[in-house]
Design a protein around this motif. Structure first.
Motif, PDB file in Angstrom:
ATOM      1  N   GLY A  25      -5.505  12.103  -2.049  1.00 40.73           N
ATOM      2  CA  GLY A  25      -4.258  11.695  -2.702  1.00 40.73           C
ATOM      3  C   GLY A  25      -4.391  11.934  -4.197  1.00 40.73           C
ATOM      4  N   GLY A  27      -5.272  10.342  -6.662  1.00 46.42           N
ATOM      5  CA  GLY A  27      -6.450   9.860  -7.395  1.00 46.42           C
ATOM      6  C   GLY A  27      -7.495  10.928  -7.593  1.00 46.42           C
ATOM      7  N   GLU A  31      -8.672  12.693 -12.725  1.00 47.90           N
ATOM      8  CA  GLU A  31      -9.611  13.148 -13.773  1.00 47.90           C
ATOM      9  C   GLU A  31      -9.302  14.580 -14.217  1.00 47.90           C
ATOM     10  OE1 GLU A  31     -12.038  11.130 -10.904  1.00 47.90           O
ATOM     11  OE2 GLU A  31     -13.678  11.171 -12.366  1.00 47.90           O
ATOM     12  N   THR A  36      -1.437   9.411 -11.476  1.00 51.78           N
ATOM     13  CA  THR A  36      -1.215   8.965 -10.096  1.00 51.78           C
ATOM     14  C   THR A  36       0.185   8.351 -10.051  1.00 51.78           C
ATOM     15  OG1 THR A  36      -2.126   6.798 -10.575  1.00 51.78           O
ATOM     16  CG2 THR A  36      -3.692   8.482  -9.808  1.00 51.78           C
ATOM     17  N   PHE A  37       0.566   7.842  -8.901  1.00 50.63           N
ATOM     18  CA  PHE A  37       1.934   7.316  -8.749  1.00 50.63           C
ATOM     19  C   PHE A  37       1.986   5.808  -8.937  1.00 50.63           C
ATOM     20  CE2 PHE A  37       3.954  11.185  -7.490  1.00 50.63           C
ATOM     21  CZ  PHE A  37       2.951  11.937  -6.892  1.00 50.63           C
ATOM     22  N   TRP A  44       5.337   6.263 -10.904  1.00 49.30           N
ATOM     23  CA  TRP A  44       6.382   5.351 -10.375  1.00 49.30           C
ATOM     24  C   TRP A  44       6.476   4.063 -11.167  1.00 49.30           C
ATOM     25  CZ3 TRP A  44       8.080   9.378  -9.024  1.00 49.30           C
ATOM     26  CH2 TRP A  44       7.872  10.117  -7.865  1.00 49.30           C
ATOM     27  N   ASN A 108      -1.319  15.946  -2.199  1.00 48.44           N
ATOM     28  CA  ASN A 108      -1.041  16.432  -3.554  1.00 48.44           C
ATOM     29  C   ASN A 108      -0.346  17.787  -3.519  1.00 48.44           C
ATOM     30  OD1 ASN A 108      -2.452  14.148  -4.261  1.00 48.44           O
ATOM     31  ND2 ASN A 108      -4.343  15.233  -4.714  1.00 48.44           N
ATOM     32  N   HIS A 125       2.594  17.506   1.713  1.00 49.72           N
ATOM     33  CA  HIS A 125       3.751  17.273   0.831  1.00 49.72           C
ATOM     34  C   HIS A 125       4.124  18.528   0.054  1.00 49.72           C
ATOM     35  CE1 HIS A 125       2.896  12.658   0.873  1.00 49.72           C
ATOM     36  NE2 HIS A 125       3.466  13.089   1.970  1.00 49.72           N
ATOM     37  N   ASN A 236     -12.756   5.377  -3.989  1.00 47.47           N
ATOM     38  CA  ASN A 236     -11.574   4.891  -4.696  1.00 47.47           C
ATOM     39  C   ASN A 236     -12.010   3.747  -5.614  1.00 47.47           C
ATOM     40  OD1 ASN A 236      -9.103   3.724  -5.459  1.00 47.47           O
ATOM     41  ND2 ASN A 236      -8.143   4.291  -3.507  1.00 47.47           N
ATOM     42  N   GLY A 238     -10.118   1.579  -6.747  1.00 41.36           N
ATOM     43  CA  GLY A 238      -9.273   0.412  -6.434  1.00 41.36           C
ATOM     44  C   GLY A 238      -9.174   0.211  -4.930  1.00 41.36           C
ATOM     45  N   ASN A 253     -14.718   6.555  -9.311  1.00 41.14           N
ATOM     46  CA  ASN A 253     -13.853   7.716  -9.487  1.00 41.14           C
ATOM     47  C   ASN A 253     -14.434   8.904  -8.717  1.00 41.14           C
ATOM     48  OD1 ASN A 253     -12.208   6.247 -11.120  1.00 41.14           O
ATOM     49  ND2 ASN A 253     -13.121   6.967 -13.040  1.00 41.14           N
TER      50      ASN A 253
HETATM   51  N1  APR Z   1     -10.773   8.746  -8.265  1.00 41.73           N
HETATM   52  C1  APR Z   1     -10.436   8.281  -7.028  1.00 41.73           C
HETATM   53  N2  APR Z   1      -9.349   7.506  -6.782  1.00 41.73           N
HETATM   54  C2  APR Z   1      -8.586   7.177  -7.846  1.00 41.73           C
HETATM   55  C3  APR Z   1      -8.873   7.601  -9.168  1.00 41.73           C
HETATM   56  C4  APR Z   1     -10.017   8.420  -9.343  1.00 41.73           C
HETATM   57  N3  APR Z   1     -10.373   8.866 -10.559  1.00 41.73           N
HETATM   58  N4  APR Z   1      -7.912   7.095 -10.001  1.00 41.73           N
HETATM   59  C5  APR Z   1      -7.066   6.385  -9.214  1.00 41.73           C
HETATM   60  N5  APR Z   1      -7.474   6.424  -7.935  1.00 41.73           N
HETATM   61  C6  APR Z   1      -6.862   5.803  -6.754  1.00 41.73           C
HETATM   62  C7  APR Z   1      -6.056   4.556  -7.016  1.00 41.73           C
HETATM   63  O1  APR Z   1      -6.883   3.404  -6.955  1.00 41.73           O
HETATM   64  C8  APR Z   1      -5.052   4.588  -5.855  1.00 41.73           C
HETATM   65  O2  APR Z   1      -5.584   3.924  -4.709  1.00 41.73           O
HETATM   66  O3  APR Z   1      -5.928   6.753  -6.256  1.00 41.73           O
HETATM   67  C9  APR Z   1      -4.900   6.071  -5.543  1.00 41.73           C
HETATM   68  C10 APR Z   1      -3.569   6.654  -5.981  1.00 41.73           C
HETATM   69  O4  APR Z   1      -2.576   6.049  -5.169  1.00 41.73           O
HETATM   70  P1  APR Z   1      -1.054   6.504  -5.377  1.00 41.73           P
HETATM   71  O5  APR Z   1      -0.736   6.519  -6.825  1.00 41.73           O
HETATM   72  O6  APR Z   1      -0.240   5.677  -4.444  1.00 41.73           O
HETATM   73  O7  APR Z   1      -1.035   8.033  -4.922  1.00 41.73           O
HETATM   74  P2  APR Z   1      -1.062   8.598  -3.445  1.00 41.73           P
HETATM   75  O8  APR Z   1      -1.808   7.677  -2.528  1.00 41.73           O
HETATM   76  O9  APR Z   1      -1.521   9.993  -3.524  1.00 41.73           O
HETATM   77  O10 APR Z   1       0.498   8.575  -3.045  1.00 41.73           O
HETATM   78  C11 APR Z   1       0.851   9.171  -1.822  1.00 41.73           C
HETATM   79  O11 APR Z   1       3.165   8.901  -2.464  1.00 41.73           O
HETATM   80  O12 APR Z   1       4.884   9.048  -3.977  1.00 41.73           O
HETATM   81  C12 APR Z   1       4.258   9.679  -2.927  1.00 41.73           C
HETATM   82  O13 APR Z   1       4.390  11.977  -2.543  1.00 41.73           O
HETATM   83  C13 APR Z   1       3.725  11.025  -3.320  1.00 41.73           C
HETATM   84  O14 APR Z   1       1.846  12.184  -2.315  1.00 41.73           O
HETATM   85  C14 APR Z   1       2.255  10.970  -2.937  1.00 41.73           C
HETATM   86  C15 APR Z   1       2.203   9.811  -1.964  1.00 41.73           C
END
Ligand code: APR
Length: 270
Positions: A25, A27, A31, A36-37, A44, A108, A125, A236, A238, A253
């Motif tokens: 995803g 995350g 880097e 992220t969203f 978002w 992604n 996506h 992750n 988080g 990360n």
């Molecule tokens: N390394 C690993 N994980 C990370 C890092 C990092 N450096 N930085 C942030 N994260 C984690 C966050 O803790 C979170 O759990 O990445 C995740 C990002 O989550 P979202 O912002 O919800 O993104 P994602 O899961 O890809 O969203 C899925 O939602 O809006 C739609 O189409 C969009 O494809 C996207 C989908």
């Protein structure tokens, strides 16, 4: 377990994998400078997904709030312009070269897994570098710089408050019709889901990188892998929605932790 121990356990599991699949995803691209969203300060957090994340929403958003639409478009264009694969992407490409990683399934649209060197990438996506004809649905991949300058041209054309100004800017299909980015907006059908589910059902280890796991149907991928008795590893910093199915949780990360897992794998296999 300590981070060291988690990394070693993950490396042990992956070094014995018969068919490793990665599920990524936003995350994994954090880097690389792509927001992220759902993290604090994420896309978002600053833009309403109902306005910019749906097809109809984006069009009315462009008409009603052209200056915010311009800000959104410029942010996306600038971050994609500067983005390059980070050590997390490159470690996944190495795992494929080593014959360990079979496929990357990604949510992604940033093309970075391809740019890192992976050759089997399922983009559920879509991909922002690829455009789809509005009439005949044929697809064409553009260079990153072409897409970035198109995004900036569209941003510059906003503010006149009419869509007519946009159509001439969009790339044209060989059939003569305008093309749109081949990305899945909310409410639209995801792409290649059957391929993703097939890969998830065949893997014996699933490596999850950088996803909150809250968007379906993409988020069923880890559940299908689990049901097929795969071991599940998550990197992750988080929390994610997958906590109940994870065997090894690496709190870190991906750009830093996955290269450490890769080093440990290489030492185990040497
Ligand atoms: N390394 C690993 N994980 C990370 C890092 C990092 N450096 N930085 C942030 N994260 C984690 C966050 O803790 C979170 O759990 O990445 C995740 C990002 O989550 P979202 O912002 O919800 O993104 P994602 O899961 O890809 O969203 C899925 O939602 O809006 C739609 O189409 C969009 O494809 C996207 C989908």
């Amino acid at each position: 377990m300590s981070l060291e121990k988690d990394i070693d356990t993950a490396a042990e599991i992956i070094s014995r994998a018969k068919r490793l699949v990665a599920f990524t995803g936003s995350g994994v691209s954090a880097e690389s400078g792509i927001a992220t969203f759902r993290d604090p300060g994420g896309l978002w957090d600053r833009f309403n997904p109902d306005e910019v994340g749906t097809g109809g929403g984006l069009l009315s958003f462009v008409m009603q709030k052209p200056s915010v639409a311009r800000e959104f478009l410029l942010e996306v264009a600038d971050s994609f312009d500067k983005a390059a694969p980070n050590p997390g992407h490159l470690a996944l490409a190495d795992l494929e070269k080593m014959g360990i990683l079979h496929t990357v399934i990604t949510q992604n649209v940033d093309d970075l897994h391809w740019q890192a060197g992976n050759t089997r990438v399922i983009e559920v996506h879509g991909n922002l570098m690829r455009f789809r004809c509005l009439a005949c649905y044929s697809k064409k991949k553009f260079k990153k710089e072409e897409v970035v300058s198109l995004g900036r041209n569209i941003a510059a054309s906003l503010g006149k408050g009419e869509l007519q100004g946009l159509l001439p800017i969009l790339p044209k299909c060989t059939c003569g019709s305008p093309m749109r980015p081949d990305v899945v907006m909310f409410g639209e059908a995801v792409q290649d889901l059957h391929l993703a589910m097939d890969e998830a059902s065949k893997c014996d280890v699933l490596l999850i990188l950088g996803t909150s796991g809250v968007v379906y149907p993409a988020a069923t991928v880890p559940l299908v892998a689990r049901r097929a008795n795969a071991r599940v590893i998550d990197i992750n910093p988080g929390e994610s929605a997958f906590s109940s199915i994870i065997d090894v949780q690496i709190r870190g990360n991906s750009g830093k932790s996955l290269p450490r897992v890769l080093e440990s794998i290489k030492s185990k296999l040497s």
